[in-house]
Design a protein around this motif. Sequence first.
Motif, PDB file in Angstrom:
ATOM      1  N   GLU A  10       0.857  -1.185   0.000  1.00  0.00           N
ATOM      2  CA  GLU A  10       0.000   0.000   0.000  1.00  0.00           C
ATOM      3  C   GLU A  10       0.888   1.229   0.000  1.00  0.00           C
ATOM      4  O   GLU A  10       1.834   1.313   0.785  1.00  0.00           O
ATOM      5  CB  GLU A  10      -0.891   0.019   1.240  1.00  0.00           C
ATOM      6  N   ASN A  11       0.604   2.154  -0.866  1.00  0.00           N
ATOM      7  CA  ASN A  11       1.385   3.384  -0.910  1.00  0.00           C
ATOM      8  C   ASN A  11       0.560   4.473  -1.572  1.00  0.00           C
ATOM      9  O   ASN A  11      -0.478   4.207  -2.166  1.00  0.00           O
ATOM     10  CB  ASN A  11       2.713   3.175  -1.641  1.00  0.00           C
ATOM     11  N   GLY A  12       1.020   5.660  -1.458  1.00  0.00           N
ATOM     12  CA  GLY A  12       0.338   6.778  -2.085  1.00  0.00           C
ATOM     13  C   GLY A  12       1.187   8.025  -1.974  1.00  0.00           C
ATOM     14  O   GLY A  12       2.293   8.000  -1.432  1.00  0.00           O
ATOM     15  N   VAL A  35       5.351   4.296   7.315  1.00  0.00           N
ATOM     16  CA  VAL A  35       6.494   5.177   7.111  1.00  0.00           C
ATOM     17  C   VAL A  35       6.121   6.183   6.036  1.00  0.00           C
ATOM     18  O   VAL A  35       5.423   5.859   5.085  1.00  0.00           O
ATOM     19  CB  VAL A  35       7.735   4.366   6.668  1.00  0.00           C
ATOM     20  N   TYR A  36       6.580   7.416   6.204  1.00  0.00           N
ATOM     21  CA  TYR A  36       6.325   8.428   5.179  1.00  0.00           C
ATOM     22  C   TYR A  36       7.598   9.219   4.901  1.00  0.00           C
ATOM     23  O   TYR A  36       8.469   9.353   5.752  1.00  0.00           O
ATOM     24  CB  TYR A  36       5.173   9.357   5.575  1.00  0.00           C
ATOM     25  N   ILE A  51      11.989  11.884   6.808  1.00  0.00           N
ATOM     26  CA  ILE A  51      11.440  10.528   6.848  1.00  0.00           C
ATOM     27  C   ILE A  51      10.850  10.347   8.236  1.00  0.00           C
ATOM     28  O   ILE A  51      11.512  10.649   9.243  1.00  0.00           O
ATOM     29  CB  ILE A  51      12.517   9.452   6.601  1.00  0.00           C
ATOM     30  N   GLY A  52       9.613   9.906   8.295  1.00  0.00           N
ATOM     31  CA  GLY A  52       8.956   9.729   9.587  1.00  0.00           C
ATOM     32  C   GLY A  52       8.173   8.442   9.632  1.00  0.00           C
ATOM     33  O   GLY A  52       8.058   7.728   8.633  1.00  0.00           O
ATOM     34  N   ASP A  75      -2.755  11.662  10.988  1.00  0.00           N
ATOM     35  CA  ASP A  75      -2.593  12.528  12.156  1.00  0.00           C
ATOM     36  C   ASP A  75      -1.124  12.814  12.416  1.00  0.00           C
ATOM     37  O   ASP A  75      -0.758  13.932  12.761  1.00  0.00           O
ATOM     38  CB  ASP A  75      -3.234  11.897  13.394  1.00  0.00           C
ATOM     39  N   ARG A  76      -0.286  11.810  12.239  1.00  0.00           N
ATOM     40  CA  ARG A  76       1.139  12.005  12.472  1.00  0.00           C
ATOM     41  C   ARG A  76       1.717  13.026  11.488  1.00  0.00           C
ATOM     42  O   ARG A  76       2.507  13.883  11.862  1.00  0.00           O
ATOM     43  CB  ARG A  76       1.874  10.673  12.335  1.00  0.00           C
ATOM     44  N   ILE A  77       1.317  12.943  10.233  1.00  0.00           N
ATOM     45  CA  ILE A  77       1.818  13.890   9.233  1.00  0.00           C
ATOM     46  C   ILE A  77       1.311  15.301   9.520  1.00  0.00           C
ATOM     47  O   ILE A  77       2.068  16.262   9.499  1.00  0.00           O
ATOM     48  CB  ILE A  77       1.416  13.453   7.809  1.00  0.00           C
ATOM     49  N   VAL A  78       0.031  15.434   9.806  1.00  0.00           N
ATOM     50  CA  VAL A  78      -0.575  16.757   9.979  1.00  0.00           C
ATOM     51  C   VAL A  78      -0.282  17.366  11.346  1.00  0.00           C
ATOM     52  O   VAL A  78       0.027  18.548  11.448  1.00  0.00           O
ATOM     53  CB  VAL A  78      -2.099  16.692   9.727  1.00  0.00           C
ATOM     54  N   ASN A  79      -0.354  16.567  12.413  1.00  0.00           N
ATOM     55  CA  ASN A  79      -0.258  17.111  13.769  1.00  0.00           C
ATOM     56  C   ASN A  79       0.944  16.640  14.570  1.00  0.00           C
ATOM     57  O   ASN A  79       1.126  17.048  15.701  1.00  0.00           O
ATOM     58  CB  ASN A  79      -1.522  16.726  14.563  1.00  0.00           C
TER      59      ASN A  79
END
Length: 100
Positions: A10-12, A35-36, A51-52, A75-79
Motif C-alpha cells: 500500500e502506498n500513495g 512510514v512516510y 522521513i517519519g 494525524d502524524r503527518i498533519v499534527n
Amino acid sequence: MLDELGKYKENGHFFYQPNESLAMACNAPNDKSGVYMVYALKNGRIELIYIGRSGKKEADGKMFVRTAGLGGIKDRIVNGHHLGKLKISFMAKTDENREN
C-alpha cells in the motif's frame, strides 16, 4: 523518486503547496500506521527533507495505530512532530526552501 513506493503493498502520495491546508491536502490513511517520506521541489530538483513513521509494534506483534486527532498516519503527518519539534511543520520548511 516516487518509484521507491512501488515495492510496498500500500502506498500513495499527495502534493502540498505552502498556501494550502496540510490537513486538506494529505490523503494518508487515518486507520493505518506506516512510514512516510517528505520531498521538496527546490530549484527544479527533488530533495528528501524528512522521513517519519506513525505507529509501533506492540508486545503482541500487532501494529499500534494512532487514534487521537485525525487518526493513523494522517494525524502524524498533519499534527505530529516534524523536523525534531512539535508542529514546526512542513509549511515552515517549504517556506524556508522557497527563500533559499
